[in-house]
Design a protein around this motif. Structure first.
Motif, PDB file in Angstrom:
ATOM      1  N   LEU A 178       0.917  -1.243  -0.236  1.00  0.00           N
ATOM      2  CA  LEU A 178       0.090   0.174  -0.082  1.00  0.00           C
ATOM      3  C   LEU A 178       1.027   1.284   0.030  1.00  0.00           C
ATOM      4  O   LEU A 178       1.861   1.373   0.770  1.00  0.00           O
ATOM      5  N   ARG A 179       0.634   2.143  -0.879  1.00  0.00           N
ATOM      6  CA  ARG A 179       1.378   3.399  -0.926  1.00  0.00           C
ATOM      7  C   ARG A 179       0.530   4.474  -0.635  1.00  0.00           C
ATOM      8  O   ARG A 179      -0.458   4.641  -0.739  1.00  0.00           O
ATOM      9  N   GLU A 180       1.473   5.647  -0.348  1.00  0.00           N
ATOM     10  CA  GLU A 180       1.101   6.833   0.041  1.00  0.00           C
ATOM     11  C   GLU A 180       0.631   7.755  -1.598  1.00  0.00           C
ATOM     12  O   GLU A 180       1.197   7.032  -2.668  1.00  0.00           O
ATOM     13  N   GLN A 181       0.088   8.725  -1.648  1.00  0.00           N
ATOM     14  CA  GLN A 181      -0.320   9.346  -2.943  1.00  0.00           C
ATOM     15  C   GLN A 181       1.056   9.801  -3.555  1.00  0.00           C
ATOM     16  O   GLN A 181       0.794   9.448  -5.145  1.00  0.00           O
ATOM     17  N   GLY A 183       3.534   7.880  -3.758  1.00  0.00           N
ATOM     18  CA  GLY A 183       4.039   6.437  -4.184  1.00  0.00           C
ATOM     19  C   GLY A 183       4.720   5.722  -3.305  1.00  0.00           C
ATOM     20  O   GLY A 183       5.100   4.590  -3.229  1.00  0.00           O
ATOM     21  N   LEU A 184       5.101   6.503  -2.180  1.00  0.00           N
ATOM     22  CA  LEU A 184       6.044   6.162  -1.104  1.00  0.00           C
ATOM     23  C   LEU A 184       5.255   4.903  -0.382  1.00  0.00           C
ATOM     24  O   LEU A 184       4.162   4.979  -0.139  1.00  0.00           O
ATOM     25  N   ALA A 185       6.154   3.803  -0.272  1.00  0.00           N
ATOM     26  CA  ALA A 185       5.629   2.424   0.465  1.00  0.00           C
ATOM     27  C   ALA A 185       5.475   2.888   1.775  1.00  0.00           C
ATOM     28  O   ALA A 185       6.092   3.544   2.523  1.00  0.00           O
ATOM     29  N   PHE A 203      11.170   9.278  -4.341  1.00  0.00           N
ATOM     30  CA  PHE A 203      12.013   9.192  -5.655  1.00  0.00           C
ATOM     31  C   PHE A 203      12.324   7.683  -5.399  1.00  0.00           C
ATOM     32  O   PHE A 203      12.695   7.086  -6.664  1.00  0.00           O
ATOM     33  N   ILE A 204      12.012   6.947  -4.350  1.00  0.00           N
ATOM     34  CA  ILE A 204      12.645   5.615  -4.497  1.00  0.00           C
ATOM     35  C   ILE A 204      11.606   4.718  -5.267  1.00  0.00           C
ATOM     36  O   ILE A 204      11.924   4.014  -6.083  1.00  0.00           O
TER      37      ILE A 204
END
Length: 281
Positions: A178-181, A183-185, A203-204
């Motif tokens: 599940l990711r934040e808006q 894209g960060l996990a 950026f990851i």
């Protein structure tokens, strides 16, 4: 929701549930719950008659004592999040002494090489600690199914191997990241990030998506060098490792095979906060 601090009352309830032929689902956590954990619990509720959630910051899987000290502990908020689901979830929140007794130590496991790559290279004894605590929790809860997030994909494969080498009947179910808006996990460690660090850490995942686009047209060696160059341009992120590996064996990709599946893995630091992520290729 019912909270158990001691294992004996929980075991009594579990034995009654088992005698009634209920399917028991387990969601092991170290607390500091977020939407990713809640999605695991919701999946477990859909696939089980009774769900047990464990909240336990396991001391044996931290190779760095400072990391253990800094790990967020938010039990009161965790219980509020679980109670908001309005289900009869059993929550097990033992002390280290309740789970381990007075002698807190890790068992040693041979995971057929799964423990020696990536996280295993950089976190000495980590997977022995993971194996030890999961084995103890399995012994107490005796679940039919256990639910783990794919963000810790290497850990997921380690636990699958653990059930194999211990002949445990538990079905291990991996659940999507599940990711934040941005894209960060989602991770409990994200709570330690400043807003600026949180933005930079996106950026990851961006890099992983770019790797997925490159995969198949560029060699693994080329992609690895490219990722290293990209991170060198980021002042506030330090790459610890990047790896393309076989999804099952976790062996580093040398020559691609059409019959195999691969994943890309990243570990990086934002200041002293360690973040990991991966993507199926």
């Amino acid at each position: 929701m019912q909270v158990f601090k001691e294992k004996r009352p929980l075991i009594d309830r579990i034995e009654k549930a088992k005698s009634d032929d209920l399917i028991l689902g387990l969601v092991p956590t170290m607390g500091a719950l977020h939407e990713g954990h809640i999605s695991l619990i919701q999946t477990a509720l859909q696939q089980s008659d009774q769900v047990v959630v464990t909240i336990f910051v396991n001391p044996t899987q931290f190779d760095n004592p400072e990391d253990l000290d800094k790990y967020p502990r938010t039990l009161e908020n965790d219980l509020l999040l679980i109670s908001a689901l309005k289900k009869d979830i059993w929550v097990f929140t033992p002390s280290p002494q309740e789970l381990y007794g007075e002698n807190i130590f890790s068992e040693h496991f041979e995971f057929q090489g799964l423990e020696k790559v990536m996280e295993g290279k950089f976190r000495s004894g980590h997977f022995d600690g993971v194996g030890t605590v999961v084995k103890r929790i399995f012994d107490i809860v005796n679940p039919d199914r256990a639910f783990f997030g794919e963000k810790d994909y290497q850990q997921l494969q380690i636990i699958r191997k653990l059930t194999e080498i211990t002949a445990s009947p538990v079905e291990i179910i991996g659940c999507p990241i599940l990711r934040e808006q941005s894209g960060l996990a989602r991770s409990s460690r994200n709570e330690r990030l400043t807003s600026a660090q949180r933005n930079e850490a996106a950026f990851i995942y961006k890099t992983l998506k770019d790797v997925k686009n490159l995969f198949g047209t560029k060699s693994a060696k080329y992609i690895s060098k490219w990722v290293e160059r990209e991170f060198k341009n980021k002042k506030n992120l330090k790459l610890e490792y990047f790896e393309i590996a076989n999804e099952n064996s976790l062996e580093k990709l040398v020559v691609q095979s059409k019959n195999e599946k691969y994943r890309a893995f990243i570990a990086a630091y934002a200041d002293d906060i360690r973040l990991i992520d991966n993507i199926a290729l």
